[in-house]
Design an enzyme around this catalytic site. Structure first.
Site, PDB file in Angstrom:
ATOM      1  N   ARG A 130       0.814  -1.217   0.000  1.00 48.10           N
ATOM      2  CA  ARG A 130       0.000   0.000   0.000  1.00 48.10           C
ATOM      3  C   ARG A 130       0.849   1.269   0.000  1.00 48.10           C
ATOM      4  O   ARG A 130       0.425   2.298  -0.527  1.00 48.10           O
ATOM      5  CB  ARG A 130      -0.938  -0.015   1.200  1.00 48.10           C
ATOM      6  CG  ARG A 130      -1.984  -1.127   1.140  1.00 48.10           C
ATOM      7  CD  ARG A 130      -2.797  -1.204   2.410  1.00 48.10           C
ATOM      8  NE  ARG A 130      -3.588   0.007   2.619  1.00 48.10           N
ATOM      9  CZ  ARG A 130      -4.254   0.275   3.731  1.00 48.10           C
ATOM     10  NH1 ARG A 130      -4.208  -0.576   4.755  1.00 48.10           N
ATOM     11  NH2 ARG A 130      -4.947   1.389   3.846  1.00 48.10           N
ATOM     12  N   TYR A 144      -9.184  14.114  -6.076  1.00 51.20           N
ATOM     13  CA  TYR A 144      -9.599  15.350  -5.410  1.00 51.20           C
ATOM     14  C   TYR A 144      -8.754  15.554  -4.161  1.00 51.20           C
ATOM     15  O   TYR A 144      -8.371  14.601  -3.488  1.00 51.20           O
ATOM     16  CB  TYR A 144     -11.089  15.325  -5.051  1.00 51.20           C
ATOM     17  CG  TYR A 144     -11.518  14.199  -4.140  1.00 51.20           C
ATOM     18  CD1 TYR A 144     -11.566  14.372  -2.755  1.00 51.20           C
ATOM     19  CD2 TYR A 144     -11.898  12.961  -4.660  1.00 51.20           C
ATOM     20  CE1 TYR A 144     -11.981  13.345  -1.919  1.00 51.20           C
ATOM     21  CE2 TYR A 144     -12.305  11.926  -3.827  1.00 51.20           C
ATOM     22  CZ  TYR A 144     -12.343  12.122  -2.468  1.00 51.20           C
ATOM     23  OH  TYR A 144     -12.738  11.106  -1.643  1.00 51.20           O
ATOM     24  N   PRO A 145      -8.448  16.812  -3.824  1.00 53.68           N
ATOM     25  CA  PRO A 145      -7.766  17.126  -2.567  1.00 53.68           C
ATOM     26  C   PRO A 145      -8.791  17.417  -1.481  1.00 53.68           C
ATOM     27  O   PRO A 145      -9.941  17.765  -1.774  1.00 53.68           O
ATOM     28  CB  PRO A 145      -6.968  18.378  -2.922  1.00 53.68           C
ATOM     29  CG  PRO A 145      -7.831  19.076  -3.936  1.00 53.68           C
ATOM     30  CD  PRO A 145      -8.548  17.990  -4.704  1.00 53.68           C
ATOM     31  N   ASP A 147      -9.342  18.619   3.011  1.00 49.01           N
ATOM     32  CA  ASP A 147      -8.874  19.036   4.334  1.00 49.01           C
ATOM     33  C   ASP A 147      -9.802  18.473   5.398  1.00 49.01           C
ATOM     34  O   ASP A 147     -10.936  18.078   5.112  1.00 49.01           O
ATOM     35  CB  ASP A 147      -8.905  20.566   4.471  1.00 49.01           C
ATOM     36  CG  ASP A 147      -7.789  21.261   3.720  1.00 49.01           C
ATOM     37  OD1 ASP A 147      -6.726  20.647   3.518  1.00 49.01           O
ATOM     38  OD2 ASP A 147      -7.981  22.438   3.347  1.00 49.01           O
ATOM     39  N   LYS A 148      -9.338  18.512   6.641  1.00 44.01           N
ATOM     40  CA  LYS A 148     -10.200  18.294   7.792  1.00 44.01           C
ATOM     41  C   LYS A 148     -10.531  19.666   8.394  1.00 44.01           C
ATOM     42  O   LYS A 148      -9.646  20.497   8.598  1.00 44.01           O
ATOM     43  CB  LYS A 148      -9.501  17.427   8.842  1.00 44.01           C
ATOM     44  CG  LYS A 148      -9.393  15.954   8.455  1.00 44.01           C
ATOM     45  CD  LYS A 148     -10.758  15.296   8.400  1.00 44.01           C
ATOM     46  CE  LYS A 148     -10.668  13.767   8.434  1.00 44.01           C
ATOM     47  NZ  LYS A 148      -9.925  13.187   7.316  1.00 44.01           N
ATOM     48  N   GLN A 184      -8.455   2.782  -3.829  1.00 43.05           N
ATOM     49  CA  GLN A 184      -8.214   4.128  -3.299  1.00 43.05           C
ATOM     50  C   GLN A 184      -6.770   4.264  -2.841  1.00 43.05           C
ATOM     51  O   GLN A 184      -6.242   3.405  -2.150  1.00 43.05           O
ATOM     52  CB  GLN A 184      -9.157   4.382  -2.126  1.00 43.05           C
ATOM     53  CG  GLN A 184      -8.938   5.703  -1.410  1.00 43.05           C
ATOM     54  CD  GLN A 184      -9.909   5.894  -0.264  1.00 43.05           C
ATOM     55  OE1 GLN A 184     -10.968   6.475  -0.420  1.00 43.05           O
ATOM     56  NE2 GLN A 184      -9.550   5.398   0.910  1.00 43.05           N
ATOM     57  N   SER A 222     -16.877  12.732   7.490  1.00 38.29           N
ATOM     58  CA  SER A 222     -16.989  13.527   6.268  1.00 38.29           C
ATOM     59  C   SER A 222     -18.027  14.633   6.415  1.00 38.29           C
ATOM     60  O   SER A 222     -17.789  15.785   6.037  1.00 38.29           O
ATOM     61  CB  SER A 222     -17.351  12.622   5.084  1.00 38.29           C
ATOM     62  OG  SER A 222     -17.424  13.361   3.889  1.00 38.29           O
TER      63      SER A 222
END
Length: 248
Positions: A130, A144-145, A147-148, A184, A222
């Site tokens: 991985r 896609y980028p 943030d938290k 992913q 999310s």
């Protein structure tokens, strides 16, 4: 003070998006266009050799929509190697007609939110697979980028390690539903680019991108804490398709 998550870091990653100056490209004599394509394919052949030696990986996709025309995704052990590849591409004749659209610099990342034992994780075959992945050759890609969020009560970085671990565990369960449908790759970019992570999805069915991202929006991690940049979706440009793609 909240405890920072420790990360396992693998290959460095460059997402290099370009638009094509088709008007200028069309003015080139056919012989010069063919020479430019041959030069580019020779460069890709070098990338293929590196990949076969498991010293890096790459993917080339044409982008759907007006944000860009083509994506070069490159994985290498060092940032210097990424820069050398970018420079080598820029020195080709084809690059005279490839205009910068967007780029993203990051490093393949795994976090310690999932419990681990005392064994050195870098010696575990699945972890190494991985961290140093050979990119899938699927029909479609989505990048896609993200943030938290760090606002008021929805500040990810003020949560305890246990709270973050539980939220990420639930998030991971959603992703597992798409095993075999979507691959992913998460890359970390704190201190390297404008967002904190890059997410790259691979699938032979582009509709799975919509289904996965939509379902994940309902995960608390999310819904409360996710902030997203632009999405780029594309179709694979194999070596065999390069001449026809650039034919005018």
């Amino acid at each position: 003070m909240s405890e920072a998550a420790q990360t396992l870091d693998g290959w460095y990653c460059l997402h290099d998006f370009r638009t094509i100056d088709w008007s200028a490209w069309k003015t080139l004599p056919n012989e010069e266009r063919e020479a430019a394509i041959s030069e580019f394919l020779a460069l890709v052949d070098q990338w293929e050799t590196t990949e076969s030696e498991k010293q890096g990986s790459h993917a080339v996709y044409t982008i759907v929509g007006q944000k860009a025309d083509i994506l070069f995704m490159i994985l290498r052990p060092t940032l210097d190697e990424l820069h050398e590849i970018e420079t080598a591409l820029n020195k080709t004749k084809l690059a005279d007609y490839l205009l910068p659209a967007y780029s993203y610099v990051s490093v393949v990342e795994l976090s310690n939110y999932l419990a681990s034992g005392s064994e050195d994780p870098y010696q575990i075959p699945e972890v190494r697979r991985r961290l140093y992945p050979i990119l899938p050759k699927t029909n479609y890609i989505c990048f896609y980028p993200m943030d938290k969020r760090r606002q008021g009560n929805d500040n990810w970085y003020m949560l305890s390690m246990e709270q973050r671990r539980e939220l990420m565990r639930a998030h991971g369960m959603t992703g597992r539903k798409y095993a075999g449908k979507v691959t992913q790759i998460i890359t970390g970019s704190v201190g390297l680019d404008d967002f904190e992570w890059g997410v790259t999805l691979f699938s032979d069915d582009a509709l799975q991108f919509k289904k996965l991202v939509y379902e994940m929006r309902f995960d608390e991690v999310s819904a409360r804490f996710g902030e997203f940049g632009s999405f780029f979706v594309g179709t694979r440009l194999s070596v065999e398709k390069v001449p026809s793609f650039f034919h005018v």
